[in-house]
Design an enzyme around this catalytic site. Structure first.
Site: not given
Length: 612
Positions: A266-267, A393, A212
């Site tokens: 949280s952006g 991803r 990963y």
């Protein structure tokens, strides 16, 4: 592995002349015992993609787009298996999961011995900085891996080729990655064999048992964050999990660069890649520098500067769409060479999909979920399970990002004007509060957090603290970390303005009060105007808040009372928060007195406000 001649020959053919690197490759080839050795550079990408397609390691996902799937128990960073090891017990902190190097190295060597038999060892010389940058000697590394997908991802995420390390002598990070037998590693059990170790004082990274990204692309987190942060501590610079963007005011020609830390969810990536809202597009241009890591230092003239050490974006696919992040979608279009990992895949049409991407396909023909299982054949109880893994991803290079800054390759980096922290808080934390004092700014970063998704221990609204958003990446003790921040920022002649932002305040009915996304540029523009002395704001115990008429509100749809709420302070909730902060900070030994003084100043100001 057959005799050592193979290694020397492979290195000669690749033009790898650095004798220190050669010795390192020879040594580890003797440990992991691969069948063959291949030195790679960015120029090998097309050939390696073809090989991976032929081997079924990649699947086509449209023209010049690729899809990969990882083992189903190997889909995320594993914090409990991630260790910082050194030879100095005083390096132990609260969060760095410290272990003695003498205990960890033999363990990893034992696990890695013979573990690449039958495979190719790829030698990846890489640089986590623009070439010629002042921090270049800390940015070079050589990753050894037995996994071709890791090579392809590293080519996208870093600058790869022998030309980056041949003239650097022994100034390089030794990064060894061995995938291991993923189906028999006991992930998450008491017999877990995975270890992800950064031997920070020896500049060596030993990762065993994963393919990963965060565990296997060693340039990214292990070097770019953990090792880099340790090197920075010893050598006078900061390495942080920060995004970096530039804002140009086309009217005045002024340009501002802002970096900042946001806990996960949280952006951060959405902000890093944001565009100006339509109403402000004629006046402001936003440039992308980086979404994940910043290296920050003070140059010879006393200017605070920073760069993104990465060459690509390893973004979370979930909820990436036209509204949340149009820039990201534009950077993974056909022809970009982007790689999707663990999203849903249609084996007939080669399309990809993930939750939050848009309408879910209704024709299930050919659709496989992230584990490779046909969605049409799901049982009734599994019908609603996600198609894509929540941590799926996309990987793409910076050059593919449409608004990437023209000077993103500049070795000198860019001047930093603002440092922001942004948690995810449904109340108490206003839209933005500027902080002038450096110690108070660092204190604010140390007490950064996001609400846990559930109210832990029944304490509603209590944060999971994530200092500077570095909790999973800390490599040295928190007290020293705070002192290092004060020292580096304190040495800058051009002091940055600090600020805390929060896009996630909610009303009593649970709706978000601030529209977010591209509108988030508005408070950042205010912050730069505040730093320049063009607006004054309103002083509160926890920082300076914008006055309503100072914010650029043209074209913004927001209810007046909602705007009032996000530009105000809830003093009783803040007083409760101060108590939580005190507990949080008390666990860190040797926290500088300036941080405690800042804490007491804020607490006293809140007390005075409450008494009025």
């Amino acid at each position: 592995m057959s005799d050592m001649v193979d290694v020397e020959k492979a290195l000669d053919e690749a033009g790898l002349t650095n004798s220190y690197v050669r010795d390192y490759v020879v040594h580890w080839a003797g440990v992991t015992r691969p069948d063959r050795i291949e030195v790679v550079g960015a120029a090998d990408d097309a050939r390696l993609v073809e090989e991976a397609l032929a081997a079924g390691e990649l699947l086509p996902a449209g023209e010049g787009l690729y899809y990969s799937r990882s083992y189903h128990k190997d889909t995320a960073r594993s914090e409990e298996r991630t260790i910082v090891a050194t030879n100095d017990p005083s390096d132990k902190g609260v969060y760095n999961n410290w272990k003695p190097a003498e205990e960890m190295k033999p363990k990893l060597i034992e696990l890695m011995t013979g573990a690449s038999e039958g495979k190719t060892m790829y030698v990846i010389p890489y640089l986590m900085s623009p070439k010629g940058a002042p921090l270049e000697r800390f940015a070079a590394g050589v990753e050894l891996t037995d996994n071709r997908n890791v090579v392809l991802q590293m080519i996208r995420m870093s600058r790869v080729g022998v030309e980056y390390i041949n003239d650097l002598g022994d100034s390089f990070v030794k990064a060894v990655h061995v995938t291991g037998d993923l189906e028999n590693l006991g992930q998450g059990t008491p017999d877990d064999k995975r270890y992800f170790v950064t031997v920070a004082d020896e500049r060596t990274i030993l990762h065993f048992g994963s393919s990963y990204g965060g565990n296997a692309l060693l340039g990214k987190i292990a070097h770019g964050l953990r090792q880099g942060a340790y090197d920075g501590w010893k050598n006078g610079f900061l390495v942080e999990q920060f995004m970096l963007l530039g804002i140009t005011d086309k009217q005045t020609g002024k340009k501002y660069n802002i970096c900042g830390g946001f806990p996960s969810a949280s952006g951060k990536t959405n902000l890093a890649m944001t565009l100006a809202p339509d109403a402000l597009g004629d006046r402001y241009h936003v440039e992308f520098y980086g979404d994940d890591i910043a290296w920050i230092w003070v140059d010879d003239s006393g200017t605070l500067r920073g760069f993104n050490p990465e060459n690509g974006v390893f973004g979370v696919a979930k909820d990436t769409n036209e509204k949340t992040n149009p820039t990201a979608l534009d950077s993974i279009v056909p022809g970009t060479g982007a790689i999707f990992t663990n999203v849903a895949y249609n084996e007939k049409t080669h399309e990809v999909w993930w939750e939050g991407r848009g309408e879910k396909p209704t024709d299930l023909d050919g659709w496989l979920d992230w584990k490779g299982e046909p969605i049409a054949e799901r049982s009734a109880e599994d019908a609603d399970a996600p198609w894509a893994h929540p941590n799926s991803r996309f990987t793409t290079t910076l050059a593919n990002v449409p608004n990437v800054a023209e000077d993103f390759e500049d070795p000198a980096g860019v001047e930093i004007h603002g440092v922001i922290f942004g948690g995810r808080t449904s109340d108490r934390e206003p839209l933005i509060r500027a902080i002038d004092d450096i110690a108070e700014g660092v204190y604010d970063g140390l007490t950064l957090g996001a609400e846990a998704t559930f109210a832990a221990d029944g304490l509603d609204g209590q944060l999971r603290y994530d200092p500077m958003s570095m909790r999973p990446f800390m490599s040295y003790p928190e007290g020293a970390y705070a002192a290092h921040w004060l020292k580096v920022i304190g040495a800058a002649k051009n002091k940055p303005v600090f600020a805390h932002v929060n896009w996630f305040q909610k009303g009593d009915d649970g709706r978000f009060l601030w529209p977010g996304y591209r509108e988030n540029l508005r408070p950042l523009v205010w912050l730069m105007q505040y730093r320049a002395g063009e607006v004054q704001g309103r002083r509160t115990p926890v920082g300076v808040l914008p006055l309503k008429d100072e914010l650029l509100l043209e074209g913004l749809e927001i209810r007046p009372d909602d705007l009032d709420t996000v530009l105000s302070i809830d003093v009783p909730r803040w007083q409760q928060e101060i108590g939580f902060r005190e507990e949080h900070l008390q666990q860190f030994d040797g926290l500088p007195e300036e941080i405690w003084e800042a804490h007491r100043r804020v607490a006293a100001a809140l007390e005075a406000e409450a008494a009025q």
